[in-house]
Design a protein around this motif. Structure first.
Motif, PDB file in Angstrom:
ATOM      1  N   PRO A 252       0.655  -1.291   0.018  1.00 44.00           N
ATOM      2  CA  PRO A 252       0.049  -0.124  -0.086  1.00 44.00           C
ATOM      3  C   PRO A 252       0.814   1.327   0.046  1.00 44.00           C
ATOM      4  O   PRO A 252       0.361   2.416  -0.003  1.00 44.00           O
ATOM      5  CB  PRO A 252      -1.016  -0.283   1.264  1.00 44.00           C
ATOM      6  CG  PRO A 252       0.003  -0.944   2.267  1.00 44.00           C
ATOM      7  CD  PRO A 252       0.652  -1.987   1.407  1.00 44.00           C
ATOM      8  N   ILE A 253       2.209   1.084   0.124  1.00 40.94           N
ATOM      9  CA  ILE A 253       3.028   2.488   0.208  1.00 40.94           C
ATOM     10  C   ILE A 253       3.963   2.472  -0.948  1.00 40.94           C
ATOM     11  O   ILE A 253       4.379   1.365  -1.448  1.00 40.94           O
ATOM     12  CB  ILE A 253       3.723   2.550   1.427  1.00 40.94           C
ATOM     13  CG1 ILE A 253       4.593   1.423   1.789  1.00 40.94           C
ATOM     14  CG2 ILE A 253       2.648   2.911   2.732  1.00 40.94           C
ATOM     15  CD1 ILE A 253       5.334   1.631   3.122  1.00 40.94           C
ATOM     16  N   GLY A 254       4.610   3.454  -1.195  1.00 40.66           N
ATOM     17  CA  GLY A 254       5.479   3.594  -2.341  1.00 40.66           C
ATOM     18  C   GLY A 254       5.978   5.052  -2.832  1.00 40.66           C
ATOM     19  O   GLY A 254       5.172   6.031  -2.313  1.00 40.66           O
ATOM     20  N   LYS A 255       6.942   5.338  -3.422  1.00 41.95           N
ATOM     21  CA  LYS A 255       7.298   6.743  -3.797  1.00 41.95           C
ATOM     22  C   LYS A 255       7.623   6.586  -5.489  1.00 41.95           C
ATOM     23  O   LYS A 255       8.064   5.410  -5.640  1.00 41.95           O
ATOM     24  CB  LYS A 255       8.420   7.205  -3.169  1.00 41.95           C
ATOM     25  CG  LYS A 255       8.074   7.690  -1.599  1.00 41.95           C
ATOM     26  CD  LYS A 255       7.188   9.082  -1.861  1.00 41.95           C
ATOM     27  CE  LYS A 255       6.917   9.643  -0.302  1.00 41.95           C
ATOM     28  NZ  LYS A 255       8.209  10.102   0.053  1.00 41.95           N
ATOM     29  N   LYS A 256       7.478   7.434  -6.230  1.00 44.51           N
ATOM     30  CA  LYS A 256       7.666   7.462  -7.701  1.00 44.51           C
ATOM     31  C   LYS A 256       9.019   7.817  -7.981  1.00 44.51           C
ATOM     32  O   LYS A 256       9.437   7.349  -8.902  1.00 44.51           O
ATOM     33  CB  LYS A 256       6.885   8.712  -8.398  1.00 44.51           C
ATOM     34  CG  LYS A 256       5.283   8.480  -8.035  1.00 44.51           C
ATOM     35  CD  LYS A 256       4.598   9.730  -8.714  1.00 44.51           C
ATOM     36  CE  LYS A 256       4.650   9.815  -9.871  1.00 44.51           C
ATOM     37  NZ  LYS A 256       3.845  10.830 -10.799  1.00 44.51           N
ATOM     38  N   GLY A 257       9.959   8.197  -7.164  1.00 44.37           N
ATOM     39  CA  GLY A 257      11.361   8.529  -7.575  1.00 44.37           C
ATOM     40  C   GLY A 257      11.008   9.784  -8.483  1.00 44.37           C
ATOM     41  O   GLY A 257      10.162  10.332  -8.505  1.00 44.37           O
ATOM     42  N   ASN A 258      12.237   9.870  -9.395  1.00 49.95           N
ATOM     43  CA  ASN A 258      12.337  11.060 -10.036  1.00 49.95           C
ATOM     44  C   ASN A 258      13.063  10.837 -11.335  1.00 49.95           C
ATOM     45  O   ASN A 258      14.141  10.696 -11.304  1.00 49.95           O
ATOM     46  CB  ASN A 258      12.650  12.372  -9.527  1.00 49.95           C
ATOM     47  CG  ASN A 258      12.292  13.630 -10.571  1.00 49.95           C
ATOM     48  OD1 ASN A 258      11.187  13.831 -10.961  1.00 49.95           O
ATOM     49  ND2 ASN A 258      13.273  14.596 -10.740  1.00 49.95           N
ATOM     50  N   ILE A 259      12.415  10.684 -12.716  1.00 47.57           N
ATOM     51  CA  ILE A 259      13.362  10.844 -13.717  1.00 47.57           C
ATOM     52  C   ILE A 259      12.804  12.132 -14.578  1.00 47.57           C
ATOM     53  O   ILE A 259      11.744  12.487 -14.986  1.00 47.57           O
ATOM     54  CB  ILE A 259      12.691   9.562 -14.852  1.00 47.57           C
ATOM     55  CG1 ILE A 259      13.322   8.354 -13.979  1.00 47.57           C
ATOM     56  CG2 ILE A 259      13.553   9.556 -15.898  1.00 47.57           C
ATOM     57  CD1 ILE A 259      14.616   8.182 -13.291  1.00 47.57           C
ATOM     58  N   PRO A 260      13.693  13.046 -14.869  1.00 51.96           N
ATOM     59  CA  PRO A 260      13.607  14.264 -15.279  1.00 51.96           C
ATOM     60  C   PRO A 260      13.370  14.340 -16.617  1.00 51.96           C
ATOM     61  O   PRO A 260      13.785  13.326 -17.516  1.00 51.96           O
ATOM     62  CB  PRO A 260      14.736  14.950 -14.831  1.00 51.96           C
ATOM     63  CG  PRO A 260      15.901  14.020 -14.770  1.00 51.96           C
ATOM     64  CD  PRO A 260      15.174  12.832 -14.035  1.00 51.96           C
ATOM     65  N   ASP A 261      12.433  15.369 -17.168  1.00 53.59           N
ATOM     66  CA  ASP A 261      12.462  15.615 -18.535  1.00 53.59           C
ATOM     67  C   ASP A 261      12.327  16.935 -19.027  1.00 53.59           C
ATOM     68  O   ASP A 261      12.798  17.643 -18.153  1.00 53.59           O
ATOM     69  CB  ASP A 261      10.891  14.691 -19.055  1.00 53.59           C
ATOM     70  CG  ASP A 261       9.663  15.263 -18.207  1.00 53.59           C
ATOM     71  OD1 ASP A 261       9.974  16.398 -17.697  1.00 53.59           O
ATOM     72  OD2 ASP A 261       8.882  14.727 -18.221  1.00 53.59           O
ATOM     73  N   SER A 262      11.829  17.142 -20.137  1.00 55.61           N
ATOM     74  CA  SER A 262      12.274  18.733 -20.588  1.00 55.61           C
ATOM     75  C   SER A 262      11.365  19.571 -19.486  1.00 55.61           C
ATOM     76  O   SER A 262      11.697  20.918 -19.340  1.00 55.61           O
ATOM     77  CB  SER A 262      11.504  18.859 -22.129  1.00 55.61           C
ATOM     78  OG  SER A 262      10.347  18.436 -22.233  1.00 55.61           O
ATOM     79  N   ASN A 263      10.223  19.224 -19.197  1.00 55.47           N
ATOM     80  CA  ASN A 263       9.355  19.984 -18.257  1.00 55.47           C
ATOM     81  C   ASN A 263      10.043  20.404 -16.884  1.00 55.47           C
ATOM     82  O   ASN A 263       9.832  21.475 -16.502  1.00 55.47           O
ATOM     83  CB  ASN A 263       7.879  19.365 -17.987  1.00 55.47           C
ATOM     84  CG  ASN A 263       6.965  19.253 -19.455  1.00 55.47           C
ATOM     85  OD1 ASN A 263       7.304  20.109 -20.044  1.00 55.47           O
ATOM     86  ND2 ASN A 263       6.413  18.160 -19.458  1.00 55.47           N
TER      87      ASN A 263
END
Length: 645
Positions: free
Chosen positions: A404-415
């Motif tokens: 039931p828990i988690g984090k997305k992390g981060n993969i950057p893009d142009s935005n």
């Protein structure tokens, strides 16, 4: 004809209404049952929750008998509160407060007065319960943990709150519900179905028998048993190796996506959150804002992945055709770029893909990344191409696992960079830190493990999951659906060869296990803090990812040890030990085992915890932020350390 239409409609509607009333009042008296609530006593029969087993059939969680003291406020008469409180070892203030709360819920419906008494606590009260009209005992079961590990995986059970009762009619005041872990994810499977018995009362409020001869009574149905994908011995071993350390270990079976181990450290014995002491122990754990034993670092903590991310940098370069396996870059202990800026490196001399991987050469992968971005006219378009490749490995988003828990992390893009640089002007050299897993890139340990499972499978993965089997039903089909990356299969073999040479020739050569061909990658993530307005570098995080055997892999693993230093120092040995433990069920590298078990990072964490109030931890994990410098942390350390014995 029109004159008859309106009268006909009225007659038909009246007939339908009469038929419905007749059905409700004569044939079906369910609503009468509800309206007669004052003359009917309802008693619930709570089923046992389903048992929890590991992948090999080892029993992990069962049940034990428990007794709740229930109260119906309007039925209270002539209670000797002093004797009552002495029997249950509570204060009169507690008594008054709980009765008032029960009245607010409902004066005529039962509420839990005192939950989760064990047999000895209940025995003394049972002898005199007849003296306390308005109280009765309700038997139910609590969890009985057969192991002292895996608390973050299991979760726990706790009382439902008023908000949930209003939302879900199945639950009543005092009912228990799964929270966190598999107890929450598979609540509807594990809880079973509670039985209901209706009793008729006379005008003196005395029970005179079963209502309608039990016509509306239902029997309790026990919850279904489940088997987890977890390997109990591997989980236990992982928690032992992480004693006096902070971080996470995640191991996955590549061919299925089954989670073999999900370790967070520090941890605690799940049995301390059972029974009447649960509230006190939970409060101690919850308010430990430094060590955070309730925080599952394997699923929630977002870190820069460091050098393991070079695997993706290399694969994307091959896919985009900007390099091949023979492309060579010269390294002079670092890489110069952008007006004299310099990225340090341990390598020296010419580097191709293979030795670029096993020597972890920053220069090689910085060049590959710059060529990838420079392939397209616009850096914004190029970074989106790069980002899409990375995200095809399941990164930058929730993986969809069944916890039931988690984090997305981060993969950057142009935005991402439009926000950081609203006036533009950024290019490949501006964001070059992405090449080596720093910059804006963040990943959780489970994402790192899934990345390695994908590499082991040469380009595909299955959604990681903790459920292996549910008695009487099948698991969600989404866990058997293959996810294919944007990288062609042919590019994985040379990368895997380089990862194998990490153990044979490179940064993990001292961590080899005789007879097991392991492919892996060391990593080190920088760790900064701001103290008194100054940016200070703390000890780096130690990271290691691996899978084994190289051919036909059975296990993929990611280890992150906070403030552990170089990847080969702590995380690497743990990876080798966990892999051998799973594949052979024994350990031959006892030298590594002794070293890891004897490593304690408590002094480093004590320094961090003793920093001035208001410290701003700049690097991940974000959960390390000190909220209260006076907060006691001994409870987490004590609970964690006892598990070594």
């Amino acid at each position: 004809m029109r004159k008859l239409l309106l009268p006909s409609m009225i007659i038909v509607a009246a007939l339908l209404l009469v038929i419905r009333i007749f059905y409700l009042q004569v044939i079906n008296d369910t609503f009468k049952l509800k309206s007669d609530n004052n003359a009917i006593k309802i008693k619930y029969d709570y089923p046992e929750r389903g048992y929890i087993y590991d992948r090999n059939g080892k029993l992990l969680v069962s049940n034990q008998a428990s007794y709740d003291i229930m109260v119906i406020p309007r039925e209270l008469k002539n209670i000797d509160t002093l004797e009552f409180c002495q029997l249950l070892n509570i204060t009169k203030e507690d008594y008054i407060k709980t009765i008032a709360k029960a009245k607010v819920y409902s004066p005529r419906l039962p509420s839990v007065f005192l939950p989760q008494l064990n047999k000895s606590e209940f025995a003394a009260f049972q002898e005199k319960i007849r003296k306390f009209e308005g109280f009765y005992v309700q038997k139910r079961s609590l969890r009985d943990y057969e192991v002292d590990f895996g608390a973050n995986v299991f979760g726990g059970i706790t009382e439902v709150n008023e908000k949930l009762i209003a939302k879900n009619p199945y639950y009543n005041s005092g009912d228990l519900i799964g929270r966190q872990g598999v107890e929450e994810s598979y609540e509807e499977v594990l809880r079973g179905i509670k039985g209901i018995k209706y009793f008729q009362k006379d005008k003196y409020n005395r029970v005179i028998g079963s209502y309608k001869e039990g016509k509306y009574d239902t029997i309790a149905v026990q919850g279904e048993d489940i088997n987890l994908t977890l390997d109990a011995e591997l989980q236990k071993y992982g928690e032992q190796l992480m004693i006096n350390k902070r971080g996470g270990i995640v191991a996955i079976e590549p061919k299925t996506g089954e989670i073999l181990a999900l370790v967070t450290a520090p941890s605690y014995d799940p049995s301390i959150l059972v029974g009447r002491k649960r509230s006190k122990n939970y409060t101690l754990l919850y308010y430990d804002s430094i060590a955070k034993p309730l925080y599952d670092r394997g699923l929630l903590a977002e870190y820069p992945p460091g050098s393991p991310f070079k695997i993706l940098t290399g694969l994307i370069g091959l896919q985009e055709g900007v390099v091949d396996t023979e492309t060579t870059f010269m390294c002079h202990h670092g890489f110069s770029y952008a007006r004299g800026r310099f990225m340090k490196c341990h390598g020296f001399g010419p580097h191709k893909l293979n030795n670029g991987i096993y020597n972890s050469c920053n220069t090689y992968f910085a060049n590959v990344y710059l060529k990838t971005i420079a392939k397209y006219v616009k850096p914004s378009y190029a970074v989106d191409v790069w980002s899409d490749h990375v995200k095809s490995f399941g990164l930058g988003d929730f993986l969809g696992y069944d916890l039931p828990i988690g984090k997305k992390g981060n993969i950057p893009d142009s935005n991402t960079y439009k926000k950081i640089y609203p006036n533009g002007g950024w290019r490949g050299t501006t964001i070059i830190s992405n090449a080596i897993g720093q910059g804006e890139v963040l990943m959780t340990p489970i994402q790192l493990a899934n990345m390695m499972a994908t590499v082991a499978n040469e380009g595909y993965y299955y959604t990681p999951h903790i459920i292996k089997k549910i008695k009487g039903t099948s698991i969600d089909k989404k866990f058997t659906e293959k996810h294919v990356t944007t990288i062609d299969k042919k590019h994985f073999k040379p990368m895997i060869s380089g990862l194998s040479d990490v153990y044979n020739l490179g940064t993990a050569s001292s961590l080899r296990v005789e007879g097991i061909d392991i492919a892996g990658k060391t990593g080190t993530a920088e760790n900064f803090a701001k103290i008194g307005g100054k940016r200070i570098q703390l000890k780096d995080h130690s990271i290691f990812v691996a899978f084994a055997p190289k051919d036909n892999p059975k296990i993929a693993i990611a280890i992150l040890v906070e403030n552990g230093g170089f990847g080969a120092t702590i995380a690497g040995p743990i990876a080798s030990l966990m892999i051998e433990k799973y594949l052979r069920k024994k350990i031959t590298r006892t030298d590594l085992e002794t070293r890891v078990l004897n490593i304690s990072l408590k002094d480093r964490y004590a320094i961090l915890g003793g920093m001035k109030e208001g410290i701003d931890i700049e690097s991940t994990p974000k959960d390390s932020t000190v909220k209260n410098k006076t907060q006691k942390t001994e409870i987490a350390i004590v609970i964690d350390s006892t598990k070594q014995n």
